[in-house]
Design a protein around this motif. Structure first.
Motif, PDB file in Angstrom:
ATOM      1  N   ASP A 128       0.810  -1.212   0.000  1.00 18.85           N
ATOM      2  CA  ASP A 128       0.000   0.000   0.000  1.00 18.85           C
ATOM      3  C   ASP A 128       0.848   1.268   0.000  1.00 18.85           C
ATOM      4  N   LEU A 129       2.164   1.103   0.114  1.00 18.73           N
ATOM      5  CA  LEU A 129       3.073   2.251   0.061  1.00 18.73           C
ATOM      6  C   LEU A 129       3.727   2.391  -1.311  1.00 18.73           C
ATOM      7  N   ALA A 130       3.296   1.581  -2.258  1.00 16.59           N
ATOM      8  CA  ALA A 130       3.944   1.552  -3.576  1.00 16.59           C
ATOM      9  C   ALA A 130       3.820   2.868  -4.319  1.00 16.59           C
ATOM     10  N   ASP A 131       2.752   3.635  -4.075  1.00 11.02           N
ATOM     11  CA  ASP A 131       2.570   4.882  -4.814  1.00 11.02           C
ATOM     12  C   ASP A 131       3.082   6.100  -4.042  1.00 11.02           C
ATOM     13  N   CYS A 132       3.785   5.886  -2.937  1.00 15.41           N
ATOM     14  CA  CYS A 132       4.340   7.005  -2.169  1.00 15.41           C
ATOM     15  C   CYS A 132       5.570   7.567  -2.872  1.00 15.41           C
ATOM     16  N   ASP A 133       5.742   8.871  -2.810  1.00 15.55           N
ATOM     17  CA  ASP A 133       6.925   9.488  -3.432  1.00 15.55           C
ATOM     18  C   ASP A 133       7.990   9.840  -2.404  1.00 15.55           C
ATOM     19  N   LEU A 134       7.767   9.441  -1.159  1.00 20.13           N
ATOM     20  CA  LEU A 134       8.714   9.686  -0.076  1.00 20.13           C
ATOM     21  C   LEU A 134       8.465   8.647   1.010  1.00 20.13           C
ATOM     22  N   ILE A 135       9.537   8.047   1.525  1.00 27.73           N
ATOM     23  CA  ILE A 135       9.410   7.025   2.569  1.00 27.73           C
ATOM     24  C   ILE A 135      10.223   7.436   3.786  1.00 27.73           C
ATOM     25  N   LEU A 136       9.600   7.320   4.957  1.00 28.41           N
ATOM     26  CA  LEU A 136      10.323   7.428   6.223  1.00 28.41           C
ATOM     27  C   LEU A 136      10.380   6.026   6.814  1.00 28.41           C
ATOM     28  N   ALA A 137      11.575   5.489   6.948  1.00 31.34           N
ATOM     29  CA  ALA A 137      11.765   4.114   7.413  1.00 31.34           C
ATOM     30  C   ALA A 137      12.067   4.136   8.905  1.00 31.34           C
ATOM     31  N   VAL A 138      11.133   3.558   9.707  1.00 28.43           N
ATOM     32  CA  VAL A 138      11.247   3.654  11.160  1.00 28.43           C
ATOM     33  C   VAL A 138      11.065   2.306  11.867  1.00 28.43           C
ATOM     34  N   PRO A 139      11.477   1.183  11.273  1.00 25.96           N
ATOM     35  CA  PRO A 139      11.440  -0.062  12.044  1.00 25.96           C
ATOM     36  C   PRO A 139      12.596  -0.066  13.044  1.00 25.96           C
ATOM     37  N   PRO A 140      12.565  -0.936  14.057  1.00 24.85           N
ATOM     38  CA  PRO A 140      13.740  -1.048  14.928  1.00 24.85           C
ATOM     39  C   PRO A 140      14.988  -1.325  14.098  1.00 24.85           C
ATOM     40  N   ALA A 141      16.102  -0.776  14.536  1.00 19.90           N
ATOM     41  CA  ALA A 141      17.334  -0.871  13.749  1.00 19.90           C
ATOM     42  C   ALA A 141      17.700  -2.313  13.412  1.00 19.90           C
ATOM     43  N   GLN A 142      17.479  -3.231  14.349  1.00 16.80           N
ATOM     44  CA  GLN A 142      17.862  -4.616  14.104  1.00 16.80           C
ATOM     45  C   GLN A 142      16.926  -5.312  13.115  1.00 16.80           C
ATOM     46  N   HIS A 143      15.835  -4.670  12.757  1.00 20.10           N
ATOM     47  CA  HIS A 143      14.900  -5.227  11.776  1.00 20.10           C
ATOM     48  C   HIS A 143      14.893  -4.423  10.478  1.00 20.10           C
ATOM     49  N   MET A 144      15.777  -3.439  10.376  1.00 15.26           N
ATOM     50  CA  MET A 144      15.777  -2.564   9.198  1.00 15.26           C
ATOM     51  C   MET A 144      16.052  -3.348   7.921  1.00 15.26           C
ATOM     52  N   ARG A 145      17.037  -4.243   7.946  1.00 12.45           N
ATOM     53  CA  ARG A 145      17.407  -4.972   6.728  1.00 12.45           C
ATOM     54  C   ARG A 145      16.242  -5.812   6.203  1.00 12.45           C
ATOM     55  N   ALA A 146      15.617  -6.579   7.081  1.00 12.66           N
ATOM     56  CA  ALA A 146      14.507  -7.431   6.654  1.00 12.66           C
ATOM     57  C   ALA A 146      13.336  -6.591   6.164  1.00 12.66           C
ATOM     58  N   THR A 147      13.092  -5.461   6.813  1.00 11.69           N
ATOM     59  CA  THR A 147      11.980  -4.602   6.425  1.00 11.69           C
ATOM     60  C   THR A 147      12.210  -3.990   5.052  1.00 11.69           C
TER      61      THR A 147
END
Length: 332
Positions: A69-88
């Motif tokens: 549902d974020l496919a049409d976004c033109d800007l992303i703020l990535a805020v998962p826990p740092a240890q889960h950033m890669r998988a996310t």
């Protein structure tokens, strides 16, 4: 370049607060939450009861559990826990177009690889346009619109300026920087140092000891940042010194509250029991210790915290070890 639709990945307290920031700035926002109960809570009551209770969310914030549902976004703020950033980020890859600006808003060093979040982004989404947002900001205060100033780091000056103006508002003031490494290191290491300040508070060591930990901890933070290729000037700004002062000064900080509990005699297991959100400093401390050793950088406070969390020492032994270190000239 203009931005109209922002996607926020991760609906913890900070991700939810940043969704508020983006909505107040006039953007249409889609907030992605991993937890079904968070999606239900926001849709039904406009409140993230699990992570940010008491804050009514802007009507311009849609919520979903599906990264598609974020496919049409033109800007992303990535805020998962740092240890889960890669998988996310890997999971988001099918929906990320080339050149998509991704602002990394999580603070930490990845365990195992010892990579910063910009390294993780470069390895998972190499075609993305990276930026880092970091600074002294409690989620609840930011979500309520109280004033906050942060660092927005981006190597592309034109993109950085556009992002800065896009996210700015009466209560949220980004300052532009070009040094992503310096911005990240401050955010990662201050969490470990906040645990040390909590330990001091819990043991009743006084305000003088508290100030000493912040000051010498800042020296450790600066040494690591410079060794990684960052700039001391960046670490001395909002994303480093500013964030360190805030995180080490209030039990609102999950990291300081963890240290406070340990200093008052709780075990690590007791201090973490029942916590929905694990303090990032707990997760990052082993990686910070290992990274410092790899760089040949002296970080006795961070190393001591990591040893304590790993059961290698006690609070009193940690304090004694720091106070019995050889006397030397004061320098970064």
């Amino acid at each position: 370049m203009e931005f109209h639709k922002a996607g926020v990945i991760g609906a913890g307290a900070w991700g939810t607060a940043l969704a508020q920031v983006a909505a107040r700035a006039g953007l249409s926002v889609t907030l992605q939450a991993r937890e079904a109960e968070v999606v239900e809570s926001i849709r039904a009551r406009r409140v993230n009861e699990a992570f940010l209770p008491g804050v009514t969310l802007d009507e311009r914030i849609a919520v979903t559990s599906d990264l598609a549902d974020l496919a049409d976004c033109d800007l992303i703020l990535a805020v998962p826990p740092a240890q889960h950033m890669r998988a996310t980020l890997q999971a988001f890859k099918p929906y990320a177009g080339a050149g998509l600006p991704i602002i990394l808003c999580s603070k930490g060093v990845e365990r195992g690889s010892l990579k910063l979040m910009t390294d993780v982004l470069a390895e998972t989404l190499p075609d993305a346009a990276p930026a880092v947002l970091s600074g002294p900001s409690f989620a609840g205060e930011v979500a309520r619109g109280l004033p906050a100033a942060v660092t927005l780091a981006c190597k592309d000056v034109d993109l950085g300026e556009e992002l800065m103006w896009t996210l700015s508002g009466p209560g949220f003031r980004p300052y532009l920087a070009g040094d992503l490494i310096g911005a990240e290191v401050g955010g990662a290491i201050k969490n470990v140092l906040a645990i040390a300040c909590g330990l001091s508070e819990g043991r009743g060591l006084g305000r003088s000891a508290h100030a000493a930990i912040i000051t010498r901890g800042f020296a450790e933070m600066t040494r690591v940042g410079v060794a990684l290729g960052g700039e001391a000037e960046t670490v001395a700004g909002l994303c480093g010194l500013g964030d360190l002062v805030l995180t080490c000064s209030s039990p609102q900080s999950r990291n300081m509250s963890l240290g406070l509990a340990l200093g008052q005699g709780q075990s690590v297991e007791e201090a973490l029991a029942g916590k929905r959100s694990v303090a990032e400093g707990y997760e990052s401390a082993p990686a910070v210790r290992e990274l410092s050793a790899r760089l040949g950088v002296d970080t006795p406070i961070c190393e001591g915290v990591a040893a304590l969390l790993n059961g290698e020492t006690t609070v009193d032994e940690l304090i004694d070890n720091l106070l019995s270190r050889p006397l030397k000239a004061e320098r970064i």
